[in-house]
Structure formats: C-alpha cells, structure tokens
Enzyme design. Sequence first.
Site, PDB file in Angstrom:
ATOM      1  N   HIS A 181     -75.331  51.291 -27.506  1.00 42.36           N
ATOM      2  CA  HIS A 181     -76.837  51.528 -27.811  1.00 42.36           C
ATOM      3  C   HIS A 181     -77.289  52.965 -28.184  1.00 42.36           C
ATOM      4  CE1 HIS A 181     -81.352  51.401 -27.342  1.00 42.36           C
ATOM      5  NE2 HIS A 181     -81.123  52.663 -27.008  1.00 42.36           N
ATOM      6  N   LYS A 207     -72.204  50.024 -23.504  1.00 40.46           N
ATOM      7  CA  LYS A 207     -72.778  48.864 -22.985  1.00 40.46           C
ATOM      8  C   LYS A 207     -71.533  47.909 -22.201  1.00 40.46           C
ATOM      9  CE  LYS A 207     -76.188  47.741 -26.630  1.00 40.46           C
ATOM     10  NZ  LYS A 207     -76.370  46.597 -27.562  1.00 40.46           N
ATOM     11  N   TYR A 211     -85.293  47.080 -22.304  1.00 41.51           N
ATOM     12  CA  TYR A 211     -85.382  46.613 -23.592  1.00 41.51           C
ATOM     13  C   TYR A 211     -86.939  45.714 -23.466  1.00 41.51           C
ATOM     14  CZ  TYR A 211     -80.622  47.230 -25.291  1.00 41.51           C
ATOM     15  OH  TYR A 211     -79.429  47.723 -25.660  1.00 41.51           O
ATOM     16  N   PHE A 230     -83.685  36.493 -28.536  1.00 38.72           N
ATOM     17  CA  PHE A 230     -82.256  36.951 -27.920  1.00 38.72           C
ATOM     18  C   PHE A 230     -82.528  37.571 -26.747  1.00 38.72           C
ATOM     19  CE2 PHE A 230     -83.517  40.153 -31.143  1.00 38.72           C
ATOM     20  CZ  PHE A 230     -83.628  41.382 -30.397  1.00 38.72           C
ATOM     21  N   ASN A 268     -72.152  44.715 -29.100  1.00 38.49           N
ATOM     22  CA  ASN A 268     -71.788  45.441 -30.127  1.00 38.49           C
ATOM     23  C   ASN A 268     -71.781  46.748 -29.557  1.00 38.49           C
ATOM     24  OD1 ASN A 268     -74.583  46.067 -29.377  1.00 38.49           O
ATOM     25  ND2 ASN A 268     -75.504  45.676 -31.069  1.00 38.49           N
ATOM     26  N   ARG A 324     -77.226  57.006 -34.378  1.00 37.31           N
ATOM     27  CA  ARG A 324     -77.315  55.822 -35.060  1.00 37.31           C
ATOM     28  C   ARG A 324     -76.341  55.638 -36.238  1.00 37.31           C
ATOM     29  NH1 ARG A 324     -80.599  51.808 -32.859  1.00 37.31           N
ATOM     30  NH2 ARG A 324     -80.799  50.973 -34.967  1.00 37.31           N
ATOM     31  N   GLU A 338     -86.459  56.602 -23.402  1.00 39.58           N
ATOM     32  CA  GLU A 338     -85.031  55.985 -22.892  1.00 39.58           C
ATOM     33  C   GLU A 338     -84.193  57.295 -22.033  1.00 39.58           C
ATOM     34  OE1 GLU A 338     -83.273  54.489 -26.555  1.00 39.58           O
ATOM     35  OE2 GLU A 338     -84.666  52.743 -26.610  1.00 39.58           O
TER      36      GLU A 338
HETATM   37  N1  UDP Z   1     -79.492  41.952 -30.475  1.00 39.46           N
HETATM   38  C1  UDP Z   1     -79.252  40.557 -30.210  1.00 39.46           C
HETATM   39  N2  UDP Z   1     -79.439  39.514 -31.628  1.00 39.46           N
HETATM   40  C2  UDP Z   1     -80.205  40.216 -32.428  1.00 39.46           C
HETATM   41  C3  UDP Z   1     -80.617  41.432 -32.395  1.00 39.46           C
HETATM   42  C4  UDP Z   1     -80.052  42.294 -31.421  1.00 39.46           C
HETATM   43  O1  UDP Z   1     -78.269  40.075 -29.635  1.00 39.46           O
HETATM   44  O2  UDP Z   1     -80.396  39.449 -33.550  1.00 39.46           O
HETATM   45  C5  UDP Z   1     -79.242  42.617 -29.276  1.00 39.46           C
HETATM   46  C6  UDP Z   1     -78.071  43.753 -29.413  1.00 39.46           C
HETATM   47  O3  UDP Z   1     -77.256  43.879 -28.271  1.00 39.46           O
HETATM   48  C7  UDP Z   1     -78.923  44.871 -30.007  1.00 39.46           C
HETATM   49  C8  UDP Z   1     -79.960  44.897 -28.740  1.00 39.46           C
HETATM   50  O4  UDP Z   1     -80.478  43.298 -28.960  1.00 39.46           O
HETATM   51  O5  UDP Z   1     -78.127  46.150 -29.927  1.00 39.46           O
HETATM   52  C9  UDP Z   1     -81.231  45.595 -29.486  1.00 39.46           C
HETATM   53  O6  UDP Z   1     -81.659  45.333 -30.785  1.00 39.46           O
HETATM   54  P1  UDP Z   1     -81.936  46.369 -32.005  1.00 39.46           P
HETATM   55  O7  UDP Z   1     -82.628  45.529 -32.912  1.00 39.46           O
HETATM   56  O8  UDP Z   1     -82.818  47.306 -31.247  1.00 39.46           O
HETATM   57  O9  UDP Z   1     -80.559  46.882 -32.302  1.00 39.46           O
HETATM   58  P2  UDP Z   1     -79.975  48.397 -32.211  1.00 39.46           P
HETATM   59  O10 UDP Z   1     -81.177  49.205 -32.072  1.00 39.46           O
HETATM   60  O11 UDP Z   1     -79.332  48.136 -30.763  1.00 39.46           O
HETATM   61  O12 UDP Z   1     -79.060  48.631 -33.494  1.00 39.46           O
HETATM   62 MG    MG Z   2     -82.856  49.581 -30.859  1.00 44.29          MG
END
Ligand code: UDP
Ligand code: MG
Length: 144
Positions: free
Chosen positions: A120, A14, A54, A62, A117, A90, A131
């Site tokens: 992805h 990212k 997304y 968010f 974070n 993951r 994706e």
């Molecule tokens: N995200 C955020 N706030 C939240 C949850 C997610 O800003 O409370 C952002 C974060 O960058 C995350 C992305 O949205 O990686 C996608 O969320 P997801 O729940 O799919 O998490 P991931 O699969 O990336 O662990």
């Molecule tokens: Mg996700």
Amino acid sequence: MGKVMTERTLAIVKPDGVQKGLVGEVVRRFEAAGLRVIALKMIRLDAERAGGFYHVHRERPFFSSLVTFMTSGPIVPMVLEGEGAIAAVRRIMGATDPAKADPGTIRKDFASSIERNIVHGSDAPATASFEVGYFFSALEMQPR
Ligand code: UDP
Ligand code: MG
C-alpha cells in the site's frame, strides 16, 4: 510543474508480502530510491481497524474481501520521508492491478492479483496525513 516538497507518506507491506518474505525487498526498493524510513513496525489488524483504514472504499464491491485479506496475517506499516515521497512510493509500487503495472515495479514483479498486490502507499497529501497518523504517533517517528 509543481514544486517538489519534503513529504511523509505511509507504505504497508500487506499480508501477502510478509507471507512471501518480501519485507526486506520492499524496504530495499524504497531506500534505493532515496526515501528514508522514519518509522516501521509489524502488527496485525482486526476487521474494525482494517475497515477504518480503508473507510473510503466501504461502499465498493471489493471492500469485505479487502478487509478479510488485510486481516489474514501480519502487516508491516512504515513511514517514508523524502522529496516528493508520496508520488515516489506510488511509482515504485506500480498500478493497483499488477497486469497493468509497469515493468520493474513491486506489483508487476510480485503481486498475484488486483487485491493481493503486496504493498500500500498513500495517494495524496491529505490521505498520507490520515494514514501516517492511523498507525504512528509523532514519538514513533525519527526524521533525519
Ligand atoms: N482492490 C481490490 N479490487 C479492486 C480495487 C482495489 O481488491 O478492484 C484492493 C487492492 O488491494 C488495493 C486496495 O483495494 O490495493 C485499495 O484500492 P485502491 O484503488 O486505493 O488502490 P491502491 O491505491 O492500493 O493502488
Ligand atoms: Mg489507494
């Protein structure tokens, strides 16, 4: 226990990861786990393309902040292939919230917040298929 299959998954360094100089470190961790990089590029998303990627999160509080973040600088999407690649990525990434991520994961080691974070990774076969195709055509992948 399910059979372990050769899979393809999409990972992204990212904008925060690129800005922090972590492209090589992220790729290194994936390769060290035995995953093969079969496609990789650097691009910059606009809001429409970040929102499309997304789209499952479009109703979440968010969402607009996430789109702003994901368009704030270049990103490095890549396709990884290997046995159980989706779950492996993951596991290497760690939990979404770095405060909850296991020691030794990318997010625990480098992420600054639940939003910023670093990486992805696709979360299931159906999302991985969507994706991967969002960023790469078949001609851009070099399986081996
Ligand atoms: N995200 C955020 N706030 C939240 C949850 C997610 O800003 O409370 C952002 C974060 O960058 C995350 C992305 O949205 O990686 C996608 O969320 P997801 O729940 O799919 O998490 P991931 O699969 O990336 O662990
Ligand atoms: Mg996700």
